[in-house]
Design an enzyme around this catalytic site. Structure first.
Site, PDB file in Angstrom:
ATOM      1  N   GLU A 129      89.356  32.868   3.792  1.00 47.55           N
ATOM      2  CA  GLU A 129      88.593  32.701   5.039  1.00 47.55           C
ATOM      3  C   GLU A 129      87.675  31.487   4.928  1.00 47.55           C
ATOM      4  O   GLU A 129      86.971  31.325   3.941  1.00 47.55           O
ATOM      5  CB  GLU A 129      87.782  33.971   5.312  1.00 47.55           C
ATOM      6  CG  GLU A 129      87.551  34.222   6.780  1.00 47.55           C
ATOM      7  CD  GLU A 129      88.843  34.467   7.546  1.00 47.55           C
ATOM      8  OE1 GLU A 129      89.283  33.534   8.249  1.00 47.55           O
ATOM      9  OE2 GLU A 129      89.419  35.567   7.446  1.00 47.55           O
ATOM     10  N   THR A 179      88.708  28.645   4.427  1.00 46.35           N
ATOM     11  CA  THR A 179      89.305  27.710   3.469  1.00 46.35           C
ATOM     12  C   THR A 179      90.185  26.683   4.170  1.00 46.35           C
ATOM     13  O   THR A 179      90.420  25.605   3.633  1.00 46.35           O
ATOM     14  CB  THR A 179      90.189  28.459   2.443  1.00 46.35           C
ATOM     15  OG1 THR A 179      91.022  29.378   3.166  1.00 46.35           O
ATOM     16  CG2 THR A 179      89.343  29.226   1.439  1.00 46.35           C
ATOM     17  N   ASP A 180      90.671  27.006   5.377  1.00 40.56           N
ATOM     18  CA  ASP A 180      91.668  26.129   6.011  1.00 40.56           C
ATOM     19  C   ASP A 180      91.132  24.720   6.265  1.00 40.56           C
ATOM     20  O   ASP A 180      91.778  23.737   5.935  1.00 40.56           O
ATOM     21  CB  ASP A 180      92.233  26.762   7.292  1.00 40.56           C
ATOM     22  CG  ASP A 180      91.173  27.148   8.318  1.00 40.56           C
ATOM     23  OD1 ASP A 180      89.971  27.191   7.969  1.00 40.56           O
ATOM     24  OD2 ASP A 180      91.551  27.403   9.477  1.00 40.56           O
ATOM     25  N   GLY A 188      92.782  36.223  22.416  1.00 44.81           N
ATOM     26  CA  GLY A 188      91.404  35.985  21.998  1.00 44.81           C
ATOM     27  C   GLY A 188      90.850  37.046  21.072  1.00 44.81           C
ATOM     28  O   GLY A 188      89.647  37.139  20.881  1.00 44.81           O
ATOM     29  N   ASP A 217      98.012  29.325  11.836  1.00 46.27           N
ATOM     30  CA  ASP A 217      98.562  30.291  12.787  1.00 46.27           C
ATOM     31  C   ASP A 217     100.016  29.987  13.133  1.00 46.27           C
ATOM     32  O   ASP A 217     100.854  30.889  13.181  1.00 46.27           O
ATOM     33  CB  ASP A 217      97.720  30.296  14.069  1.00 46.27           C
ATOM     34  CG  ASP A 217      96.280  30.707  13.801  1.00 46.27           C
ATOM     35  OD1 ASP A 217      96.003  31.204  12.690  1.00 46.27           O
ATOM     36  OD2 ASP A 217      95.430  30.521  14.693  1.00 46.27           O
ATOM     37  N   GLY A 236      91.684  37.305  17.841  1.00 44.63           N
ATOM     38  CA  GLY A 236      91.784  36.864  16.451  1.00 44.63           C
ATOM     39  C   GLY A 236      93.138  37.142  15.822  1.00 44.63           C
ATOM     40  O   GLY A 236      93.302  37.005  14.619  1.00 44.63           O
ATOM     41  N   SER A 261      95.835  35.555  16.986  1.00 41.14           N
ATOM     42  CA  SER A 261      96.541  34.306  17.225  1.00 41.14           C
ATOM     43  C   SER A 261      97.639  34.393  18.279  1.00 41.14           C
ATOM     44  O   SER A 261      98.800  34.071  18.037  1.00 41.14           O
ATOM     45  CB  SER A 261      97.118  33.756  15.926  1.00 41.14           C
ATOM     46  OG  SER A 261      97.485  32.432  16.149  1.00 41.14           O
ATOM     47  N   TYR A 277      79.951  28.309  13.552  1.00 41.07           N
ATOM     48  CA  TYR A 277      81.242  27.838  13.018  1.00 41.07           C
ATOM     49  C   TYR A 277      81.214  26.324  12.849  1.00 41.07           C
ATOM     50  O   TYR A 277      81.559  25.795  11.790  1.00 41.07           O
ATOM     51  CB  TYR A 277      82.378  28.252  13.959  1.00 41.07           C
ATOM     52  CG  TYR A 277      83.745  27.825  13.484  1.00 41.07           C
ATOM     53  CD1 TYR A 277      84.420  28.551  12.511  1.00 41.07           C
ATOM     54  CD2 TYR A 277      84.357  26.682  13.995  1.00 41.07           C
ATOM     55  CE1 TYR A 277      85.668  28.160  12.061  1.00 41.07           C
ATOM     56  CE2 TYR A 277      85.606  26.278  13.549  1.00 41.07           C
ATOM     57  CZ  TYR A 277      86.263  27.022  12.587  1.00 41.07           C
ATOM     58  OH  TYR A 277      87.492  26.635  12.138  1.00 41.07           O
TER      59      TYR A 277
HETATM   60  P1  ADP Z   1      93.853  33.841  19.895  1.00 47.97           P
HETATM   61  O1  ADP Z   1      94.844  32.797  19.502  1.00 47.97           O
HETATM   62  O2  ADP Z   1      93.009  34.282  18.741  1.00 47.97           O
HETATM   63  O3  ADP Z   1      94.469  35.012  20.606  1.00 47.97           O
HETATM   64  P2  ADP Z   1      92.910  31.695  21.544  1.00 47.97           P
HETATM   65  O4  ADP Z   1      91.667  31.488  22.288  1.00 47.97           O
HETATM   66  O5  ADP Z   1      93.286  30.691  20.504  1.00 47.97           O
HETATM   67  O6  ADP Z   1      92.830  33.163  20.924  1.00 47.97           O
HETATM   68  O7  ADP Z   1      94.134  31.772  22.543  1.00 47.97           O
HETATM   69  C1  ADP Z   1      94.083  32.613  23.680  1.00 47.97           C
HETATM   70  C2  ADP Z   1      94.638  31.863  24.867  1.00 47.97           C
HETATM   71  O8  ADP Z   1      96.059  31.729  24.758  1.00 47.97           O
HETATM   72  C3  ADP Z   1      94.417  32.577  26.170  1.00 47.97           C
HETATM   73  O9  ADP Z   1      93.152  32.278  26.722  1.00 47.97           O
HETATM   74  C4  ADP Z   1      95.540  32.026  27.030  1.00 47.97           C
HETATM   75  O10 ADP Z   1      95.203  30.745  27.542  1.00 47.97           O
HETATM   76  C5  ADP Z   1      96.649  31.842  26.026  1.00 47.97           C
HETATM   77  N1  ADP Z   1      97.543  33.016  26.023  1.00 47.97           N
HETATM   78  C6  ADP Z   1      97.716  33.904  25.018  1.00 47.97           C
HETATM   79  N2  ADP Z   1      98.607  34.863  25.367  1.00 47.97           N
HETATM   80  C7  ADP Z   1      99.007  34.572  26.624  1.00 47.97           C
HETATM   81  C8  ADP Z   1      99.915  35.179  27.559  1.00 47.97           C
HETATM   82  N3  ADP Z   1     100.595  36.293  27.263  1.00 47.97           N
HETATM   83  N4  ADP Z   1     100.054  34.592  28.758  1.00 47.97           N
HETATM   84  C9  ADP Z   1      99.369  33.480  29.075  1.00 47.97           C
HETATM   85  N5  ADP Z   1      98.518  32.863  28.255  1.00 47.97           N
HETATM   86  C10 ADP Z   1      98.319  33.393  27.042  1.00 47.97           C
HETATM   87 MG    MG Z   2      94.414  30.848  18.781  1.00 48.60          MG
END
Ligand code: ADP
Ligand code: MG
Length: 372
Positions: free
Chosen positions: A30, A32-33, A113, A163, A115, A117, A215
């Protein structure tokens, strides 16, 4: 409705195929990336599915069952806002390889969102679909780099390579030991179930306001420490004692202590897994948590309580995952103790008047693949 049926309803024709790319959990490694170090993620069963078909023009049509809008049409050169930028960025970069227009229907069981990915899963499912539709052959490591570039350049998120590498390269029953500097990776056996163990994920349901600023501050502190130590990145620190001795600032000393020891923990964890000693991974997880709590100072009360309760109830170990100040904890526990650990954590939260945690047990799964 499955993604193929939803595609038919949306586009009034059948898709040519359906592709799936998973989310991931990082076992250890964690913060480390961005220090050019090592991480050890595994793919989970949840992910993003893309039903897709070619078009005879250069337009990309995207729809998502999770998006509020009715879909987006993207022409070459267009810059689109919002969620569609993820698939549009991938399609734009693949155009150089001969990919042309397509219709995509996206469906996901991965919370966005959280975590896990979802962004990389969306990019990777799209990338695999477009490559296979157009017969474009790109190795998975290169495809991961392309998906990362789409997120960096088209969405504007300065994410690393973990990711996308996890989503594309992970294999069932394995974690992926990934060197974030070179992008090189190797498979490490990881099958907790077969060893009588359960890996719990505790969503602590907490999000503390400091998150984003802290962060950025940690990244800046690491860069500053590397500069003072005269190394390209903290992963290059070979003599920890000497490095700590030469830094005057106690905060920077703590940051270096975490990053350097965390890299060693990833190597040790991979070694233990290769030796078949899955249960021994627990102590590495706990050591990582204490280092994140005390040296890197990114833990939060709900995470600390989850780890303490898990250990008190006999878990092999556990740690916070993600950037910090909110999100989830993982716990490694003997399968027959898992229910007791769940109850202990839930009870401790209730006793403090906190929102109840959401606890799941996702098994390691395979990386991105064609479904039909
Ligand atoms: P995480 O990758 O940790 O889930 P991120 O903020 O990096 O969080 O990515 C989330 C974003 O990816 C969402 O706000 C959206 O824009 C996009 N996303 C993820 N899944 C979908 C989906 N099923 N349909 C449309 N957009 C998506
Ligand atoms: Mg993401």
């Amino acid at each position: 409705m499955n993604p193929a049926a939803a595609f038919e309803e949306a586009y009034r024709r059948a898709p040519e195929g359906v592709w799936h790319a998973p989310g991931r959990i990082n076992l250890i490694g964690e913060h480390t990336d961005y220090n050019d170090g090592l991480v050890l993620p595994f793919a989970i069963g949840l992910g993003v599915s893309v039903a897709a078909a070619r078009r005879d023009d250069d337009v990309l049509h995207v729809r998502s069952l999770q998006a509020a809008d009715e879909g987006v049409e993207v022409r070459p050169g267009d810059r689109v806002p919002g969620w569609a930028a993820y698939p549009a960025g991938v399609a734009a970069l693949l155009r150089e390889h001969g990919v042309r227009g397509a219709s995509l229907l996206i469906d996901s069981d991965l919370p966005a969102g959280a975590g896990l990915s979802s962004s990389a899963a969306l990019e990777c499912a799209t990338a695999l679909a477009l490559c296979e539709l157009y017969g474009v052959e790109i190795g998975r490591r290169e495809l991961a780099a392309l998906a990362q570039r789409a997120e960096n350049d088209y969405v504007g998120v300065p994410c690393g390579i973990m990711d996308q590498s996890a989503s594309l390269l992970c294999e069932d029953g394995h974690a992926l030991l990934l060197d974030c500097r070179s992008g090189l990776s190797g498979q490490v056996p990881f099958a907790p179930g077969a060893a009588g163990l359960t890996l719990l994920v505790v969503d602590t349901r907490a999000e503390h306001a400091l998150g984003d600023g802290e962060y950025a501050r940690r990244r800046a502190e690491c860069e500053e420490a590397a500069r003072l130590l005269g190394v390209p990145a903290l992963r290059d620190v070979k003599d920890l004692a000497a490095a700590l001795g030469s830094l005057a600032d106690p905060v920077l000393r703590r940051r270096v202590q975490h990053v350097v020891t965390e890299n060693h923990r990833v190597e040790a964890a991979a070694g233990l897994l290769r030796a078949g000693a899955v249960a021994e991974l627990g102590s590495m997880l706990t050591a990582s948590h204490l280092s994140l709590r005390d040296q890197y100072e990114v833990s939060w009360p709900e995470a600390d309580v989850a780890v303490e309760e898990a250990l008190r109830t006999g878990a092999r170990g556990g740690r916070m995952i993600g950037g910090g100040f909110g999100g989830s904890v993982i716990v490694l526990v003997a399968a027959d103790r898992a229910a007791a650990v769940r109850d202990a954590i839930t009870g401790a939260y209730a006793a403090r008047g906190w929102t109840a945690p959401v606890i799941s047990a996702p098994a390691p799964a395979r990386g991105a693949h064609r479904v039909s």
